[in-house]
Design an enzyme around this catalytic site. Structure first.
Site, PDB file in Angstrom:
ATOM      1  N   LYS A  45      -3.502   8.043   5.087  1.00  0.00           N
ATOM      2  CA  LYS A  45      -2.059   8.317   5.172  1.00  0.00           C
ATOM      3  C   LYS A  45      -1.457   8.328   3.779  1.00  0.00           C
ATOM      4  CE  LYS A  45      -1.491   6.608   9.822  1.00  0.00           C
ATOM      5  NZ  LYS A  45      -0.656   5.972  10.818  1.00  0.00           N
ATOM      6  N   LYS A  50      -4.119   3.288  -1.357  1.00  0.00           N
ATOM      7  CA  LYS A  50      -3.043   2.318  -1.641  1.00  0.00           C
ATOM      8  C   LYS A  50      -2.232   1.984  -0.388  1.00  0.00           C
ATOM      9  CE  LYS A  50      -3.267   2.606  -6.390  1.00  0.00           C
ATOM     10  NZ  LYS A  50      -3.000   1.727  -7.498  1.00  0.00           N
ATOM     11  N   SER A  75       2.819   4.341 -11.181  1.00  0.00           N
ATOM     12  CA  SER A  75       2.703   5.689 -11.744  1.00  0.00           C
ATOM     13  C   SER A  75       2.543   6.723 -10.648  1.00  0.00           C
ATOM     14  CB  SER A  75       1.518   5.748 -12.698  1.00  0.00           C
ATOM     15  OG  SER A  75       0.318   5.522 -11.991  1.00  0.00           O
ATOM     16  N   ASN A  77       0.757   6.723  -6.747  1.00  0.00           N
ATOM     17  CA  ASN A  77       0.318   6.547  -5.371  1.00  0.00           C
ATOM     18  C   ASN A  77       0.831   5.268  -4.718  1.00  0.00           C
ATOM     19  OD1 ASN A  77      -1.083   8.882  -4.733  1.00  0.00           O
ATOM     20  ND2 ASN A  77      -2.950   8.185  -5.739  1.00  0.00           N
ATOM     21  N   TYR A 112       9.268  10.016   1.783  1.00  0.00           N
ATOM     22  CA  TYR A 112       8.933   8.843   2.602  1.00  0.00           C
ATOM     23  C   TYR A 112      10.085   7.840   2.650  1.00  0.00           C
ATOM     24  CZ  TYR A 112       4.058  10.479   2.440  1.00  0.00           C
ATOM     25  OH  TYR A 112       2.909  11.221   2.561  1.00  0.00           O
ATOM     26  N   GLY A 177      -5.766  -0.451 -12.255  1.00  0.00           N
ATOM     27  CA  GLY A 177      -5.175  -1.786 -12.300  1.00  0.00           C
ATOM     28  C   GLY A 177      -6.101  -2.865 -11.783  1.00  0.00           C
ATOM     29  N   GLU A 201     -14.682   4.082 -15.173  1.00  0.00           N
ATOM     30  CA  GLU A 201     -13.417   3.943 -15.904  1.00  0.00           C
ATOM     31  C   GLU A 201     -13.341   5.011 -16.996  1.00  0.00           C
ATOM     32  OE1 GLU A 201     -12.916   0.246 -18.154  1.00  0.00           O
ATOM     33  OE2 GLU A 201     -10.848   0.112 -17.429  1.00  0.00           O
ATOM     34  N   ASP A 207      -9.807  -0.600 -20.610  1.00  0.00           N
ATOM     35  CA  ASP A 207      -9.430  -2.016 -20.694  1.00  0.00           C
ATOM     36  C   ASP A 207     -10.321  -2.912 -19.830  1.00  0.00           C
ATOM     37  OD1 ASP A 207      -7.802  -0.461 -18.661  1.00  0.00           O
ATOM     38  OD2 ASP A 207      -7.457  -2.509 -17.963  1.00  0.00           O
ATOM     39  N   LYS A 269     -15.574  20.718  -0.641  1.00  0.00           N
ATOM     40  CA  LYS A 269     -14.410  21.482  -0.156  1.00  0.00           C
ATOM     41  C   LYS A 269     -13.234  20.566   0.158  1.00  0.00           C
ATOM     42  CE  LYS A 269     -17.115  25.113  -0.063  1.00  0.00           C
ATOM     43  NZ  LYS A 269     -17.124  25.993  -1.238  1.00  0.00           N
ATOM     44  N   ASN A 303      -3.787  13.118  -4.115  1.00  0.00           N
ATOM     45  CA  ASN A 303      -2.451  13.618  -4.435  1.00  0.00           C
ATOM     46  C   ASN A 303      -2.417  14.261  -5.816  1.00  0.00           C
ATOM     47  OD1 ASN A 303      -1.406  12.834  -1.971  1.00  0.00           O
ATOM     48  ND2 ASN A 303      -0.975  10.761  -2.688  1.00  0.00           N
TER      49      ASN A 303
END
Lengths: 312, 312
Positions: A45, A50, A75, A77, A112, A177, A201, A207, A269, A303
């Site tokens: 969803k 997230k 930033s 999502n 949303y 994160g 990463e 980091d 795909k 996204n």
């Protein structure tokens, strides 16, 4: 957190999220020499894993807290995730977003029902803007990755993957994160059979790699990577989990991320965002390590701002 | 062809093809006012429905014919399909391709073991090159769309869709050479409950729309459409089936095709080629007609040259 906490989390959020499909590809198996299982959180969803952590974090608030709303800085999502999870649970979501966040992500937050405040694209500016909303509205701040309930929610992706394929030798996730890899590490620890967890990463925002080496949380200077979801850094809640349960982190270059993403689009795909491709890029980079192994890969989201994406 | 021929075809090819997933989207349902079921032939082997017809056509040849190989001319997907189907069945495939076919499709034909001959991008040049291979090698020519066994193979996509959702009011397919819509029309006739079949066709290559109006096979002058799989025209084998069993054809503009494709990529998180998006574009164009209906949409394929694709 123990095994029971993970099981309760899974049950708590299950009706608010998708148990996402797991894709395989003979061609990508041949290319890597491994047996790959792609956990498609791009089909989750709002298009990213997230949704899991955001839903769990809101559900764990008291009724009084829920009535005053939630706030986060993200930033992208997690902003969408908190907005949609809040909407599903009848809660207000205040979202602080950097003014360079992808257009498609900002529009989605608004669609949303999230209430957006723009800020400069650095961590200090984000935190200040969020703190102001907390003091003005009494809303509860929910961190996108450095929050135990978020981490527990995120763990359910790995739990689903291991339920479907209990014999995975390792699971690879992108590291931004730290919330996804920490949750996945808990899932593998409690539900895997000696299943290692490995991070991918971007070299340009490494980091986590440096933090594991130095034993303390390191920061990124520039974080100039196409994987816009991974520009953030670890936190004091997820870092100890990562130190304890993550095997190692593989760093990848920008062109390796784009190449991995193109392979996923062309061969599976499916549309995945650059951050998602980082985990697969890590497998492509160190084929010898993954050879003949059963490897779960968490494709974290889909996204993408199609108007700005470029393959050369 | 009767119902029995369709059932035998489905059984014959089933182990050589995927029963592809059917996706739904609450957001796209809200956008159109219909209940949409997307049959994802982009997830088919080699990335398009054409694998179905190609496999069936080769399997229906005699052993002696199979030993001399098969030949076709194709702007892309049928070339890949015949190459892979032939490889799976141990048969040689000679492929005549226009020299402006997408790079990704040519490379795929070669990777599947197809033997490529390039020609000028017009139907006369294609036919001449193919005829020469027939006479030199004794290979059997298999037309990408105007061949009864190809049509029967293609019908299995609609059969699978109707098996999963028997109450569909209509199925929408893109219309190019006519092989998919003719097969789908047979599937709907024999296995649907008064299920209509409707075509989506680019305005810039609307030979099928005009053919249904005039009652004879019309040609395209330029066929300058982004939907490169739909530049071909109907044939004498599929046209009578289309006349008898297709309800009507909806024509769409180029920008409607791109917009529909973008929505599918963004919302379903899947990669579909422009030709695939034409059927969905038709639903978007005539929302009133499809309102409150259960609508199957065949997403015909996902073989896109990512380096050339552009969303504005």
């Amino acid at each position: 957190m123990d095994k029971q906490a993970l099981l309760e989390t899974e049950q708590r959020i299950s009706s608010y999220i998708h148990n996402t499909p797991i894709l395989t590809s003979q061609l990508l198996d041949e290319l890597t020499g491994s047996k790959l299982f792609f956990k498609c959180e791009n089909f989750q969803k709002m298009g990213a894993f997230k949704m899991r952590g955001a839903t769990n974090a809101i559900m764990q608030l008291s009724k009084a807290e829920q009535e005053r709303g939630v706030v986060t800085h993200s930033s992208g999502n997690f902003a969408q995730a908190l907005s949609l999870a809040a909407k599903n649970l009848g809660v207000d979501a205040y979202i602080v977003m950097p003014n360079n966040a992808p257009k498609v992500k900002k529009e989605a937050v608004l669609s949303y029902g999230g209430i957006v405040t723009n800020c400069e694209p650095n961590i200090t500016a984000r935190e200040q803007a969020a703190a102001q909303i907390v003091s003005e509205k009494g809303a509860t701040f929910i961190h996108p990755s450095n929050d135990l309930n978020v981490i527990l929610g995120n763990a359910t992706a790995g739990m689903e993957l291991l339920k479907a394929h209990p014999d995975l030798d390792m699971i690879v996730t992108p590291v931004g994160g730290g919330g996804l890899i920490a949750g996945t590490a808990l899932a593998a620890h409690y539900f895997g059979k000696q299943c290692l967890v490995i991070g991918g990463e971007p070299q340009a925002a490494d980091d986590a790699f440096r933090s594991l080496q130095s034993g303390q949380i390191e920061t990124n200077e520039a974080a100039n990577t196409v994987a816009d979801g991974l520009r953030t850094q670890l936190g004091d809640i997820n870092f100890p989990i990562i130190q304890k349960h993550v095997d190692h982190i593989i760093r990848v270059e920008e062109e390796e991320i784009t190449k991995a993403m193109k392979l996923l689009w062309e061969r599976l795909k499916i549309v995945v965002e650059p951050s998602s491709a980082v985990a697969f890029a890590a497998v492509l980079k160190d084929k010898e390590y993954f050879k003949d192994k059963f490897v779960g890969i968490i494709l974290s989201g889909g996204n993408v701002d199609l108007e700005t994406i470029k393959f050369q």
